[in-house]
Every structure is written in structure tokens, then in C-alpha cells.
Design a protein around this motif. Sequence first.
Motif, PDB file in Angstrom:
ATOM      1  N   ALA A   1      -7.776  87.153  83.932  1.00  0.00           N
ATOM      2  CA  ALA A   1      -6.994  88.098  84.730  1.00  0.00           C
ATOM      3  C   ALA A   1      -5.632  87.491  85.042  1.00  0.00           C
ATOM      4  CB  ALA A   1      -7.733  88.438  86.023  1.00  0.00           C
ATOM      5  N   CYS A   2      -5.641  86.185  85.340  1.00  0.00           N
ATOM      6  CA  CYS A   2      -4.397  85.490  85.675  1.00  0.00           C
ATOM      7  C   CYS A   2      -4.564  84.004  85.399  1.00  0.00           C
ATOM      8  CB  CYS A   2      -4.045  85.710  87.148  1.00  0.00           C
ATOM      9  SG  CYS A   2      -2.508  84.903  87.681  1.00  0.00           S
ATOM     10  N   VAL A   3      -3.469  83.362  85.012  1.00  0.00           N
ATOM     11  CA  VAL A   3      -3.427  81.910  84.873  1.00  0.00           C
ATOM     12  C   VAL A   3      -2.351  81.385  85.811  1.00  0.00           C
ATOM     13  CG1 VAL A   3      -3.016  79.952  83.341  1.00  0.00           C
ATOM     14  CG2 VAL A   3      -4.165  82.002  82.462  1.00  0.00           C
ATOM     15  N   PHE A   4      -2.742  80.523  86.748  1.00  0.00           N
ATOM     16  CA  PHE A   4      -1.786  79.828  87.605  1.00  0.00           C
ATOM     17  C   PHE A   4      -1.488  78.487  86.935  1.00  0.00           C
ATOM     18  CE2 PHE A   4      -3.891  82.735  90.531  1.00  0.00           C
ATOM     19  CZ  PHE A   4      -2.836  83.222  91.289  1.00  0.00           C
ATOM     20  N   ASP A   5      -0.319  78.382  86.335  1.00  0.00           N
ATOM     21  CA  ASP A   5       0.043  77.207  85.540  1.00  0.00           C
ATOM     22  C   ASP A   5       1.054  76.364  86.316  1.00  0.00           C
ATOM     23  OD1 ASP A   5       0.684  75.357  83.603  1.00  0.00           O
ATOM     24  OD2 ASP A   5       0.875  76.828  81.992  1.00  0.00           O
TER      25      ASP A   5
ATOM     26  N   VAL B   1       0.556  98.032  95.451  1.00  0.00           N
ATOM     27  CA  VAL B   1      -0.288  97.203  94.593  1.00  0.00           C
ATOM     28  C   VAL B   1      -0.566  97.886  93.260  1.00  0.00           C
ATOM     29  CG1 VAL B   1      -2.576  96.167  94.340  1.00  0.00           C
ATOM     30  CG2 VAL B   1      -1.361  95.979  96.518  1.00  0.00           C
ATOM     31  N   VAL B   2      -0.885  99.165  93.295  1.00  0.00           N
ATOM     32  CA  VAL B   2      -1.218  99.896  92.070  1.00  0.00           C
ATOM     33  C   VAL B   2      -0.014  99.956  91.135  1.00  0.00           C
ATOM     34  CG1 VAL B   2      -1.927 102.123  91.116  1.00  0.00           C
ATOM     35  CG2 VAL B   2      -3.025 101.241  93.188  1.00  0.00           C
TER      36      VAL B   2
ATOM     37  N   GLN C   1      -7.360  92.276  95.379  1.00  0.00           N
ATOM     38  CA  GLN C   1      -7.463  93.704  95.659  1.00  0.00           C
ATOM     39  C   GLN C   1      -8.504  94.339  94.737  1.00  0.00           C
ATOM     40  OE1 GLN C   1      -5.775  95.227  98.162  1.00  0.00           O
ATOM     41  NE2 GLN C   1      -4.918  93.216  98.675  1.00  0.00           N
ATOM     42  N   ARG C   2      -9.254  95.270  95.245  1.00  0.00           N
ATOM     43  CA  ARG C   2     -10.355  95.854  94.472  1.00  0.00           C
ATOM     44  C   ARG C   2      -9.885  96.595  93.231  1.00  0.00           C
ATOM     45  NH1 ARG C   2     -15.346  97.950  98.237  1.00  0.00           N
ATOM     46  NH2 ARG C   2     -15.651  96.014  99.397  1.00  0.00           N
ATOM     47  N   CYS C   3      -8.647  97.085  93.239  1.00  0.00           N
ATOM     48  CA  CYS C   3      -8.152  97.796  92.063  1.00  0.00           C
ATOM     49  C   CYS C   3      -7.813  96.820  90.931  1.00  0.00           C
ATOM     50  CB  CYS C   3      -6.934  98.646  92.407  1.00  0.00           C
ATOM     51  SG  CYS C   3      -5.494  97.709  92.953  1.00  0.00           S
ATOM     52  N   LEU C   4      -7.836  95.514  91.226  1.00  0.00           N
ATOM     53  CA  LEU C   4      -7.625  94.498  90.193  1.00  0.00           C
ATOM     54  C   LEU C   4      -8.913  93.738  89.907  1.00  0.00           C
ATOM     55  CD1 LEU C   4      -4.475  94.331  91.787  1.00  0.00           C
ATOM     56  CD2 LEU C   4      -4.267  93.269  89.554  1.00  0.00           C
TER      57      LEU C   4
ATOM     58  N   ARG D   1     -16.484  89.970  91.880  1.00  0.00           N
ATOM     59  CA  ARG D   1     -16.329  89.953  90.422  1.00  0.00           C
ATOM     60  C   ARG D   1     -15.411  88.839  89.946  1.00  0.00           C
ATOM     61  NH1 ARG D   1     -20.228  91.164  88.116  1.00  0.00           N
ATOM     62  NH2 ARG D   1     -21.023  90.555  90.126  1.00  0.00           N
ATOM     63  N   ALA D   2     -14.867  88.041  90.863  1.00  0.00           N
ATOM     64  CA  ALA D   2     -13.939  86.970  90.476  1.00  0.00           C
ATOM     65  C   ALA D   2     -14.682  85.675  90.195  1.00  0.00           C
ATOM     66  CB  ALA D   2     -12.913  86.733  91.579  1.00  0.00           C
TER      67      ALA D   2
END
Length: 279
Positions: free
Chosen positions: A61-65, A99-100, A150-153, A158-159
Motif C-alpha cells: 500500500a505504501c513504502v516509507f523509504d 481523504v477520498v 483510514q478505512r477507505c484505504l 487489514r494492515a
Amino acid sequence: MPHSPLPEKKAEKLFQKMCMGQQALDKSLLPILVLTKPDDNKIKSQAWVDSFKFIRLGNWACVFDFDDCSYEQGIIGRIFPKVRALVISEDKFKFVENVVQLRDDLQCPEKVIWDYSNERKELEKVHKGRKEWNYEYSSSIKGAVQFFQQRCLIPKKRAIVILFLLSNDFAGVVETLYEHVGHFSWKHIVIIADDTEIYENFSHIIESERSYDRTELASSSIVGLSWKEVSSVFEEAMGIEDDSDCKIPTSSGATINCQSKISRATKGYKNTQCHCMRK
């Protein structure tokens, strides 16, 4: 002093943490990856960099680099297909009014959001130490973590947040872990380090600054597997056959292929197809 767990036990623990105690990776889990900045001598080794090719398999979903050189010389520059990533800075999350709308603008989840969390060298922005990072970026990283919870993401529970400790450079990484633990709990955190000393230095900071129980940190951590062995566990969890020559020792002192050993440790999960991550 208690004996360190055998490599196959560590591999089994990593498998179970990744799969949240289930027999396979749940396709509804949305993984977040956090990468520390590696030492220069490591990143100069192509063999070392190649051991992270399994990152390409992740449907992140995301990479914090936190590697300011990553785009040209690091993981995304040499391993991860840039066409799959949307490279941004954490400033994007400072003031999120809708957010959306931001989710749609960032093309989530079609694109992997690759967040440069401690500057970018090619933009002539210098990698910062921890004190400077806290002064300039702590609010931005909070915004980023809040955005992805946020639940829409990422719907509730689920994380799964996976942190790779690649060096003793923890500037911003510690704070990012605090934010993720606060939003998702230790149950959803996986910390991986191949180097025991690096992990001990990291855990010392965590334990001295926060009132976390050492058992919480330890239960979320896998320490001492090589990155090749970590790669084998990832591939095993995703049902990918691996004919590599990665070996780990048995209790007798003999060696065995990682894939075979992990298959036994995880009771034959190899044939279970997992769709949480894509090729």
C-alpha cells in the motif's frame, strides 16, 4: 544465556507473523513497508541489493523509504519497477482536507505510494539526523500514517507493517514505528533485522523512550535471518517455488535448502496460494 532460536524456528515465526497466524497470506491484508537507510558499503554490493528482489513481489500500500539515495542508487533505483510506484514526499500528507480525493489523486491502490521519508539526494535535499528530522518531519509522518489508517484505504485490522532494519540510522524510523503501533497495535507489526547489534541498538531506543513491554517488541521481531532467508520466507508465503541455493543449518549441523526447511516448519503451506501480494 538462553540459546538463540534455530534459523528454521525464526523462519517459521516470520511466516506466522506475515500471515497473521493463518495458514496463508490473507489477500485482504494491505502491507506497508518501512526501509531504513542502508550503510554505504552494503548498498555498493550488487549481491546485497539483489537479495531484496523479493520486494518486487509485494502489493505494498505504501513504502516509507528513509534512504535519500534510493531513487538512483537504492532499492527503488535498482530493484523496484518505477512504473509501479508513485514517488512522493511526506509533505503530501501535511494538510489533508479530503481523504477520498487524495486517495484517488494518488491512484491508490493501483500505484505503490513510495514516500521519501528523509529527503532525496537527487533533489539536493540532505538526509537529516534524528533531532532535525523531528523538528521538520514528525507532523508529516503522523499525517501519512493517519492517512493510510483510514478505512477507505486500509480497513480495520487489514494492515501489516513490515520494518527492515538495514543500519543504525534510525532518524525518523523510531517515530514512524511509534505512529504505526499507535494506530495498528503490535499485532500488526513485523520488525526484521539480519544484524543482532543493529536490532539491539534499535530496541534499546524503543525501551528507553517508551513504556512498551520488551515482550511486545520481541514478539514482533525476527532477528538473525539473512536477507536471502527472509526472501525465501516471503516467497514461501506467496506460494512461489524457489530453486535458489539458499541454505540454513539444521540442529545436526548439516544444511538444507531454505525452501524445503521452511516448508516443513510451516506444515506444508507451500501449496497454499496466497494473493495478498502480487508478482
